[in-house]
Motif scaffolding. Sequence first.
Motif, short mmCIF file in Angstrom:
data_model
loop_
_atom_site.label_atom_id
_atom_site.label_comp_id
_atom_site.label_asym_id
_atom_site.label_seq_id
_atom_site.Cartn_x
_atom_site.Cartn_y
_atom_site.Cartn_z
N ALA A 2 0.80 -1.22 0.00
CA ALA A 2 0.00 0.00 0.00
C ALA A 2 0.84 1.27 0.00
O ALA A 2 0.32 2.34 -0.24
CB ALA A 2 -0.93 0.00 1.21
N ARG A 66 -1.80 4.09 -0.47
CA ARG A 66 -3.03 3.73 -1.19
C ARG A 66 -3.63 2.51 -0.53
O ARG A 66 -2.98 1.48 -0.39
CB ARG A 66 -2.74 3.41 -2.65
CG ARG A 66 -2.47 4.61 -3.49
CD ARG A 66 -2.69 4.30 -4.93
NE ARG A 66 -2.28 5.45 -5.74
CZ ARG A 66 -1.85 5.35 -6.98
NH1 ARG A 66 -1.78 4.18 -7.56
NH2 ARG A 66 -1.51 6.44 -7.64
N ARG A 67 -4.88 2.65 -0.13
CA ARG A 67 -5.57 1.53 0.50
C ARG A 67 -5.67 0.38 -0.50
O ARG A 67 -6.04 0.57 -1.65
CB ARG A 67 -6.96 1.96 0.94
CG ARG A 67 -7.70 0.92 1.71
CD ARG A 67 -9.03 1.43 2.22
NE ARG A 67 -8.92 2.67 2.96
CZ ARG A 67 -8.66 2.74 4.27
NH1 ARG A 67 -8.47 1.64 4.96
NH2 ARG A 67 -8.60 3.90 4.88
N GLU A 68 -5.32 -0.81 -0.03
CA GLU A 68 -5.41 -1.98 -0.89
C GLU A 68 -6.84 -2.48 -0.92
O GLU A 68 -7.52 -2.51 0.10
CB GLU A 68 -4.48 -3.08 -0.38
CG GLU A 68 -3.01 -2.73 -0.57
CD GLU A 68 -2.09 -3.86 -0.12
OE1 GLU A 68 -2.56 -4.76 0.60
OE2 GLU A 68 -0.92 -3.82 -0.49
N GLU A 69 -7.28 -2.86 -2.07
CA GLU A 69 -8.62 -3.42 -2.23
C GLU A 69 -8.58 -4.87 -1.74
O GLU A 69 -7.69 -5.62 -2.14
CB GLU A 69 -9.04 -3.39 -3.69
CG GLU A 69 -8.97 -2.02 -4.31
CD GLU A 69 -10.34 -1.38 -4.40
OE1 GLU A 69 -11.33 -2.10 -4.35
OE2 GLU A 69 -10.37 -0.15 -4.53
N THR A 70 -9.51 -5.24 -0.90
CA THR A 70 -9.58 -6.62 -0.42
C THR A 70 -10.87 -7.24 -0.91
O THR A 70 -11.90 -6.59 -1.01
CB THR A 70 -9.53 -6.69 1.12
OG1 THR A 70 -10.60 -5.92 1.65
CG2 THR A 70 -8.21 -6.16 1.65
N GLU A 71 -10.78 -8.51 -1.19
CA GLU A 71 -11.97 -9.23 -1.66
C GLU A 71 -12.79 -9.67 -0.45
O GLU A 71 -12.25 -10.21 0.50
CB GLU A 71 -11.57 -10.44 -2.47
CG GLU A 71 -10.93 -10.09 -3.80
CD GLU A 71 -10.63 -11.34 -4.63
OE1 GLU A 71 -11.35 -12.34 -4.47
OE2 GLU A 71 -9.67 -11.29 -5.38
N GLU A 72 -14.07 -9.44 -0.53
CA GLU A 72 -14.96 -9.88 0.53
C GLU A 72 -15.88 -10.92 -0.05
O GLU A 72 -16.43 -10.75 -1.13
CB GLU A 72 -15.77 -8.71 1.09
CG GLU A 72 -14.91 -7.71 1.83
CD GLU A 72 -15.75 -6.62 2.46
OE1 GLU A 72 -16.93 -6.88 2.76
OE2 GLU A 72 -15.22 -5.53 2.64
#
Length: 73
Positions: A2, A66-72
């Motif tokens: 990030a 930068r905020r990392e996109e996480t899969e939910e």
Amino acid sequence: MAIILRLDRVMADRKMSLGELAERVGISNVNLSKIKTGKISAIRFSTLNAICSALDCQPGDILEYRREETEEK
């Protein structure tokens, strides 16, 4: 990761070469190149301080979060 390094952008803005900055900071061209390309996992505050002093900038000019996109699911 990030954290994104923007050293190349700041160096370009200041029209400073890798060799010149390495000399001013007191580190090798190879180590500064690794910082510039983001191929590091850590940086010493003393090195960051020397880079900011040589480029007359703030740490936030060089480092970006930068905020990392996480899969939910």
